[in-house]
Write a protein that holds these residues in place. Structure first.
Motif, PDB file in Angstrom:
ATOM      1  N   GLY A  79      91.629  76.969 -12.543  1.00  0.00           N
ATOM      2  CA  GLY A  79      91.503  75.736 -11.961  1.00  0.00           C
ATOM      3  C   GLY A  79      91.370  75.801 -10.438  1.00  0.00           C
ATOM      4  N   LEU A  80      92.076  76.823  -9.966  1.00  0.00           N
ATOM      5  CA  LEU A  80      91.897  77.034  -8.248  1.00  0.00           C
ATOM      6  C   LEU A  80      90.711  77.669  -8.237  1.00  0.00           C
ATOM      7  CD1 LEU A  80      93.494  76.844  -5.897  1.00  0.00           C
ATOM      8  CD2 LEU A  80      94.599  78.821  -6.266  1.00  0.00           C
ATOM      9  N   LYS A  81      90.230  78.623  -8.913  1.00  0.00           N
ATOM     10  CA  LYS A  81      89.010  79.609  -8.949  1.00  0.00           C
ATOM     11  C   LYS A  81      87.840  78.674  -9.043  1.00  0.00           C
ATOM     12  CE  LYS A  81      90.498  84.331 -10.595  1.00  0.00           C
ATOM     13  NZ  LYS A  81      90.296  84.983 -11.679  1.00  0.00           N
ATOM     14  N   GLN A  82      87.922  77.789  -9.968  1.00  0.00           N
ATOM     15  CA  GLN A  82      86.752  76.812 -10.210  1.00  0.00           C
ATOM     16  C   GLN A  82      86.638  75.859  -9.050  1.00  0.00           C
ATOM     17  OE1 GLN A  82      84.669  76.745 -12.681  1.00  0.00           O
ATOM     18  NE2 GLN A  82      83.593  74.955 -11.858  1.00  0.00           N
ATOM     19  N   LEU A  83      87.752  75.562  -8.401  1.00  0.00           N
ATOM     20  CA  LEU A  83      87.483  74.676  -7.228  1.00  0.00           C
ATOM     21  C   LEU A  83      87.018  75.373  -6.043  1.00  0.00           C
ATOM     22  CD1 LEU A  83      88.400  71.987  -5.579  1.00  0.00           C
ATOM     23  CD2 LEU A  83      90.554  72.808  -5.224  1.00  0.00           C
ATOM     24  N   SER A  84      87.362  76.375  -5.860  1.00  0.00           N
ATOM     25  CA  SER A  84      86.801  77.425  -5.100  1.00  0.00           C
ATOM     26  C   SER A  84      85.460  77.713  -5.190  1.00  0.00           C
ATOM     27  CB  SER A  84      87.677  78.815  -4.965  1.00  0.00           C
ATOM     28  OG  SER A  84      87.141  79.714  -3.791  1.00  0.00           O
ATOM     29  N   PHE A  85      85.085  78.030  -6.205  1.00  0.00           N
ATOM     30  CA  PHE A  85      83.677  77.970  -6.451  1.00  0.00           C
ATOM     31  C   PHE A  85      83.032  76.758  -6.191  1.00  0.00           C
ATOM     32  CE2 PHE A  85      80.184  77.389  -9.488  1.00  0.00           C
ATOM     33  CZ  PHE A  85      79.291  78.538  -9.216  1.00  0.00           C
ATOM     34  N   GLU A  86      83.440  75.625  -6.807  1.00  0.00           N
ATOM     35  CA  GLU A  86      82.799  74.227  -6.428  1.00  0.00           C
ATOM     36  C   GLU A  86      82.514  73.964  -5.094  1.00  0.00           C
ATOM     37  OE1 GLU A  86      85.087  71.569  -9.024  1.00  0.00           O
ATOM     38  OE2 GLU A  86      84.029  72.150 -10.666  1.00  0.00           O
ATOM     39  N   LEU A  87      83.716  74.266  -4.397  1.00  0.00           N
ATOM     40  CA  LEU A  87      83.600  74.037  -2.967  1.00  0.00           C
ATOM     41  C   LEU A  87      82.670  74.954  -2.031  1.00  0.00           C
ATOM     42  CD1 LEU A  87      87.712  73.764  -2.228  1.00  0.00           C
ATOM     43  CD2 LEU A  87      85.764  71.831  -1.848  1.00  0.00           C
ATOM     44  N   GLU A  88      82.520  75.927  -2.356  1.00  0.00           N
ATOM     45  CA  GLU A  88      81.700  77.176  -2.026  1.00  0.00           C
ATOM     46  C   GLU A  88      80.023  76.680  -2.080  1.00  0.00           C
ATOM     47  OE1 GLU A  88      80.579  81.736  -1.305  1.00  0.00           O
ATOM     48  OE2 GLU A  88      82.298  81.295  -2.863  1.00  0.00           O
ATOM     49  N   ALA A  89      80.121  76.416  -3.304  1.00  0.00           N
ATOM     50  CA  ALA A  89      78.802  75.844  -3.804  1.00  0.00           C
ATOM     51  C   ALA A  89      78.142  74.648  -3.044  1.00  0.00           C
ATOM     52  CB  ALA A  89      78.448  75.955  -5.066  1.00  0.00           C
ATOM     53  N   ALA A  90      79.201  73.712  -2.908  1.00  0.00           N
ATOM     54  CA  ALA A  90      78.690  72.561  -2.316  1.00  0.00           C
ATOM     55  C   ALA A  90      78.584  72.446  -0.932  1.00  0.00           C
ATOM     56  CB  ALA A  90      80.187  71.363  -2.542  1.00  0.00           C
ATOM     57  N   THR A  91      79.392  73.261  -0.225  1.00  0.00           N
ATOM     58  CA  THR A  91      79.292  73.537   1.450  1.00  0.00           C
ATOM     59  C   THR A  91      77.752  74.230   1.475  1.00  0.00           C
ATOM     60  OG1 THR A  91      80.763  75.272   1.345  1.00  0.00           O
ATOM     61  CG2 THR A  91      81.605  73.133   1.738  1.00  0.00           C
ATOM     62  N   LYS A  92      77.615  75.160   0.760  1.00  0.00           N
ATOM     63  CA  LYS A  92      76.297  75.716   1.087  1.00  0.00           C
ATOM     64  C   LYS A  92      75.062  74.626   0.722  1.00  0.00           C
ATOM     65  CE  LYS A  92      77.705  80.459   0.013  1.00  0.00           C
ATOM     66  NZ  LYS A  92      77.618  81.763  -0.754  1.00  0.00           N
ATOM     67  N   LYS A  93      75.143  74.040  -0.301  1.00  0.00           N
ATOM     68  CA  LYS A  93      74.110  72.935  -0.524  1.00  0.00           C
ATOM     69  C   LYS A  93      74.079  71.815   0.518  1.00  0.00           C
ATOM     70  CE  LYS A  93      74.279  73.068  -5.595  1.00  0.00           C
ATOM     71  NZ  LYS A  93      74.444  72.208  -6.807  1.00  0.00           N
ATOM     72  N   ILE A  94      75.250  71.651   1.048  1.00  0.00           N
ATOM     73  CA  ILE A  94      75.207  70.425   2.121  1.00  0.00           C
ATOM     74  C   ILE A  94      74.559  71.135   3.374  1.00  0.00           C
ATOM     75  CG2 ILE A  94      76.641  69.276   3.773  1.00  0.00           C
ATOM     76  CD1 ILE A  94      78.726  68.917   1.247  1.00  0.00           C
ATOM     77  N   ALA A  95      74.939  72.523   3.678  1.00  0.00           N
ATOM     78  CA  ALA A  95      74.357  73.026   4.930  1.00  0.00           C
ATOM     79  C   ALA A  95      73.135  73.265   4.592  1.00  0.00           C
ATOM     80  CB  ALA A  95      75.099  74.554   5.128  1.00  0.00           C
ATOM     81  N   ASN A  96      72.421  73.714   3.671  1.00  0.00           N
ATOM     82  CA  ASN A  96      71.078  73.916   3.340  1.00  0.00           C
ATOM     83  C   ASN A  96      70.367  72.417   3.563  1.00  0.00           C
ATOM     84  OD1 ASN A  96      70.985  76.557   2.889  1.00  0.00           O
ATOM     85  ND2 ASN A  96      71.304  76.354   0.517  1.00  0.00           N
ATOM     86  N   LEU A  97      70.797  71.663   3.033  1.00  0.00           N
ATOM     87  CA  LEU A  97      70.282  70.251   3.249  1.00  0.00           C
ATOM     88  C   LEU A  97      70.009  69.535   4.585  1.00  0.00           C
ATOM     89  CD1 LEU A  97      69.460  67.042   1.703  1.00  0.00           C
ATOM     90  CD2 LEU A  97      72.127  66.585   2.257  1.00  0.00           C
ATOM     91  N   LEU A  98      70.943  69.791   5.210  1.00  0.00           N
ATOM     92  CA  LEU A  98      71.163  69.555   6.714  1.00  0.00           C
ATOM     93  C   LEU A  98      69.997  70.368   7.425  1.00  0.00           C
ATOM     94  CD1 LEU A  98      74.969  69.060   7.456  1.00  0.00           C
ATOM     95  CD2 LEU A  98      73.200  67.452   7.430  1.00  0.00           C
TER      96      LEU A  98
END
Length: 119
Positions: free
Chosen positions: A26-45
């Motif tokens: 679960g901790l690994k999954q959360l880390s993966f989701e956070l990394e992917a989400a912040t990259k997507k948000i950064a790309n969007l901005l």
């Protein structure tokens, strides 16, 4: 100049829960989701013409000299975020104002945008 700061909601609690459950997967999954989400948000901005200042952990900070529809941008952030993580955002005419707006968003329900711009 406008600043936007975005931060994941209740991420610390989710991390703590994984530790207390001894949930390595679960901790690994959360880390993966956070990394992917912040990259997507950064790309969007970036696509909207923002200059990135910070992108790490569960947060993104950017600035722009142009006018933006921040409600529309926040709506797009919500659309690209994983179902398990919501984000709050603050907008301001300085880093400080954007951060205060973020604290307002997190203190008043989370998963929302507050705008403390002077204009």
């Amino acid at each position: 100049m406008k600043y936007i700061t975005i931060d994941g909601d209740d991420v610390g609690r989710k991390i703590t829960a994984s530790y207390l459950r001894n949930d390595v997967a679960g901790l690994k999954q959360l880390s993966f989701e956070l990394e992917a989400a912040t990259k997507k948000i950064a790309n969007l901005l970036t696509r909207h013409g923002f200059s990135l200042i910070f992108c790490a952990a569960d947060g993104v900070v950017a600035s722009s000299e142009h006018e933006h529809d921040f409600l529309e941008i926040f709506s797009q952030i919500q659309e690209i975020s994983p179902n398990t993580i919501s984000f709050s955002a603050g907008v301001g005419s300085s880093l400080k104002d954007a951060y205060i707006a973020l604290l307002d968003a997190k203190s008043n329900g989370k998963n929302r945008l507050c705008n403390y711009s002077n204009s």
